[in-house]
Scaffold this motif. Structure first.
Motif, mmCIF file in Angstrom:
data_model
loop_
_atom_site.group_PDB
_atom_site.id
_atom_site.type_symbol
_atom_site.label_atom_id
_atom_site.label_comp_id
_atom_site.label_asym_id
_atom_site.label_seq_id
_atom_site.Cartn_x
_atom_site.Cartn_y
_atom_site.Cartn_z
ATOM 1 N N LEU A 214 5.159 1.149 6.093
ATOM 2 C CA LEU A 214 4.002 2.036 6.077
ATOM 3 C C LEU A 214 2.891 1.390 6.881
ATOM 4 N N ASN A 215 2.125 2.202 7.575
ATOM 5 C CA ASN A 215 1.024 1.683 8.378
ATOM 6 C C ASN A 215 -0.186 2.604 8.213
ATOM 7 N N SER A 216 -1.017 2.284 7.223
ATOM 8 C CA SER A 216 -2.198 3.094 6.897
ATOM 9 C C SER A 216 -1.820 4.545 6.633
ATOM 10 N N ASN A 217 -0.727 4.735 5.881
ATOM 11 C CA ASN A 217 -0.297 6.083 5.515
ATOM 12 C C ASN A 217 -1.012 6.543 4.250
ATOM 13 N N ALA A 218 -1.355 7.831 4.211
ATOM 14 C CA ALA A 218 -2.034 8.396 3.041
ATOM 15 C C ALA A 218 -1.030 8.560 1.903
ATOM 16 N N VAL A 219 -1.352 7.986 0.759
ATOM 17 C CA VAL A 219 -0.487 8.051 -0.416
ATOM 18 C C VAL A 219 -1.296 8.586 -1.592
ATOM 19 N N ALA A 220 -0.718 9.544 -2.307
ATOM 20 C CA ALA A 220 -1.319 10.071 -3.533
ATOM 21 C C ALA A 220 -0.285 9.977 -4.639
ATOM 22 N N LEU A 221 -0.722 9.580 -5.820
ATOM 23 C CA LEU A 221 0.203 9.413 -6.958
ATOM 24 C C LEU A 221 -0.482 9.855 -8.241
ATOM 25 N N ASP A 222 0.132 10.818 -8.913
ATOM 26 C CA ASP A 222 -0.257 11.187 -10.280
ATOM 27 C C ASP A 222 0.888 10.740 -11.178
ATOM 28 N N ALA A 223 0.606 9.796 -12.077
ATOM 29 C CA ALA A 223 1.696 9.210 -12.861
ATOM 30 C C ALA A 223 1.256 8.911 -14.281
ATOM 31 N N ASN A 224 2.188 9.146 -15.198
ATOM 32 C CA ASN A 224 2.016 8.744 -16.593
ATOM 33 C C ASN A 224 2.988 7.609 -16.895
ATOM 34 N N PHE A 225 2.478 6.575 -17.546
ATOM 35 C CA PHE A 225 3.289 5.413 -17.894
ATOM 36 C C PHE A 225 3.300 5.225 -19.412
ATOM 37 N N GLU A 226 4.421 4.745 -19.917
ATOM 38 C CA GLU A 226 4.448 4.249 -21.290
ATOM 39 C C GLU A 226 4.194 2.751 -21.232
ATOM 40 N N LEU A 227 3.129 2.320 -21.911
ATOM 41 C CA LEU A 227 2.775 0.910 -21.934
ATOM 42 C C LEU A 227 3.237 0.295 -23.247
ATOM 43 N N ASP A 228 4.164 -0.630 -23.164
ATOM 44 C CA ASP A 228 4.568 -1.431 -24.323
ATOM 45 C C ASP A 228 3.947 -2.804 -24.124
ATOM 46 N N LEU A 229 2.682 -2.943 -24.568
ATOM 47 C CA LEU A 229 1.929 -4.164 -24.287
ATOM 48 C C LEU A 229 2.490 -5.365 -25.023
ATOM 49 N N LYS A 230 3.064 -5.139 -26.201
ATOM 50 C CA LYS A 230 3.612 -6.248 -26.979
ATOM 51 C C LYS A 230 4.787 -6.887 -26.253
ATOM 52 N N ASN A 231 5.663 -6.048 -25.659
ATOM 53 C CA ASN A 231 6.849 -6.554 -24.956
ATOM 54 C C ASN A 231 6.657 -6.588 -23.443
ATOM 55 N N GLN A 232 5.467 -6.221 -22.973
ATOM 56 C CA GLN A 232 5.134 -6.210 -21.545
ATOM 57 C C GLN A 232 6.144 -5.403 -20.725
ATOM 58 N N LYS A 233 6.444 -4.196 -21.221
ATOM 59 C CA LYS A 233 7.348 -3.293 -20.517
ATOM 60 C C LYS A 233 6.579 -2.031 -20.161
ATOM 61 N N TYR A 234 6.696 -1.600 -18.878
ATOM 62 C CA TYR A 234 5.926 -0.474 -18.366
ATOM 63 C C TYR A 234 6.899 0.529 -17.756
ATOM 64 N N THR A 235 6.960 1.742 -18.336
ATOM 65 C CA THR A 235 7.975 2.722 -17.985
ATOM 66 C C THR A 235 7.340 3.950 -17.347
ATOM 67 N N PHE A 236 7.918 4.424 -16.223
ATOM 68 C CA PHE A 236 7.486 5.676 -15.608
ATOM 69 C C PHE A 236 7.893 6.849 -16.492
ATOM 70 N N LEU A 237 6.944 7.733 -16.764
ATOM 71 C CA LEU A 237 7.243 8.986 -17.453
ATOM 72 C C LEU A 237 7.140 10.108 -16.412
ATOM 73 N N GLU A 238 6.208 11.029 -16.571
ATOM 74 C CA GLU A 238 6.031 12.084 -15.571
ATOM 75 C C GLU A 238 5.233 11.528 -14.394
ATOM 76 N N ASN A 239 5.689 11.845 -13.185
ATOM 77 C CA ASN A 239 4.978 11.341 -12.014
ATOM 78 C C ASN A 239 5.322 12.174 -10.787
ATOM 79 N N GLU A 240 4.391 12.172 -9.853
ATOM 80 C CA GLU A 240 4.609 12.846 -8.581
ATOM 81 C C GLU A 240 3.791 12.140 -7.517
#
Length: 268
Positions: A214-240
């Motif tokens: 990528l070279n100065s490409n426009a990127v847009a991201l709408d994303a929901n994550f599940e945060l498991d802070l105790k186990n430090q695990k981060y999971t993609f849920l709905e995203n586009e």
């Protein structure tokens, strides 16, 4: 009736006077807590030009605004600027101002404007963001009952506006540069497991080895994550995501372990 209105007027007048005087009363306390915790916990040079406290700007929250700040590394990255910015705004409940220096002050929201975050990993794996001072675990028979706890970030909202983020990793030869970054997230970081809703827009440059993806490409991201802070695990849920109008969706997770990271991501 006139007596009630008079009493109400007096109460309102007292509240206004308190709101006007509070920044002068508590500004020094907040600034002292910041300096003590920085010196105690960070192996870096932290400075700012001005700190303001306002009870009107985010009422009923108290707003602490730090202007023109910088975080400069000590060895082994001496002189490198880890972060700098024009403005950092911290929101907290007004009641947090009345806590003693031994109580944790809970922060509800953060806003970072016109900042530069420069993350670097050198060829032998040392990271410039590893500035936390290592502390020995307290002894079981330690008789100390009080400790200055500083700030606790139980965030409900955060945002980064008009900023730049660089990630330079000499080990994997991965170089990621983000400019014109506008990002915000809403969630509850006080929970062990929660959902984080995010929106991001940026110009992205990505180079791995000798290949530029990528070279100065426009990127847009709408994303929901599940945060498991105790186990430090981060999971993609709905995203586009869109990269130069090319739509993508992601699935998978990132797991942060003590000695390694697990990354399992798929996109279509």
């Amino acid at each position: 009736m006139k007596k009630i209105l008079k009493i109400t007027g007096i109460v309102v007048g007292i509240l206004i006077v308190v709101l006007l005087l509070a920044p002068f009363i508590f500004k020094g306390t907040i600034e002292d807590i910041l300096k003590k915790n920085i010196n105690k916990n960070l192996n870096a040079q932290v400075a700012w030009e001005e700190l303001d406290l306002s009870l009107f700007r985010s009422f009923p929250q108290a707003a602490v605004v730090i202007k023109n700040f910088s975080v400069v590394n000590n060895e082994p990255f001496a002189g490198d600027t880890l972060a700098s910015g024009e403005r950092l705004k911290i929101d907290m409940g007004i009641t947090q101002l009345f806590k003693s220096s031994n109580d944790a002050i809970k922060v509800d929201a953060l806003q970072l404007d016109n900042a530069l975050i420069h993350i670097r990993v050198d060829s032998i794996g040392r990271a410039n963001y590893d500035v936390a001072i290592k502390k020995e675990a307290p002894l079981a028979n330690d008789s100390a009952t009080t400790e200055e706890k500083g700030f606790v970030f139980d965030l409900q909202h955060y945002e980064i506006n008009d900023s730049r983020i660089n990630y330079l990793d000499d080990v994997s030869e991965t170089y990621l540069m983000l400019s014109e970054v506008n990002h915000e997230g809403n969630g509850d970081f006080s929970l062990d497991v929660s959902t984080l809703e995010t929106t991001t827009n940026a110009l992205v440059s990505l180079k791995i080895d000798d290949i530029t993806y990528l070279n100065s490409n426009a990127v847009a991201l709408d994303a929901n994550f599940e945060l498991d802070l105790k186990n430090q695990k981060y999971t993609f849920l709905e995203n586009e995501a869109t990269i130069n109008q090319l739509p993508l969706t992601f699935d998978g997770f990132v797991q942060v372990n003590e000695d390694s990271n697990e990354i399992d991501l798929r996109f279509k």
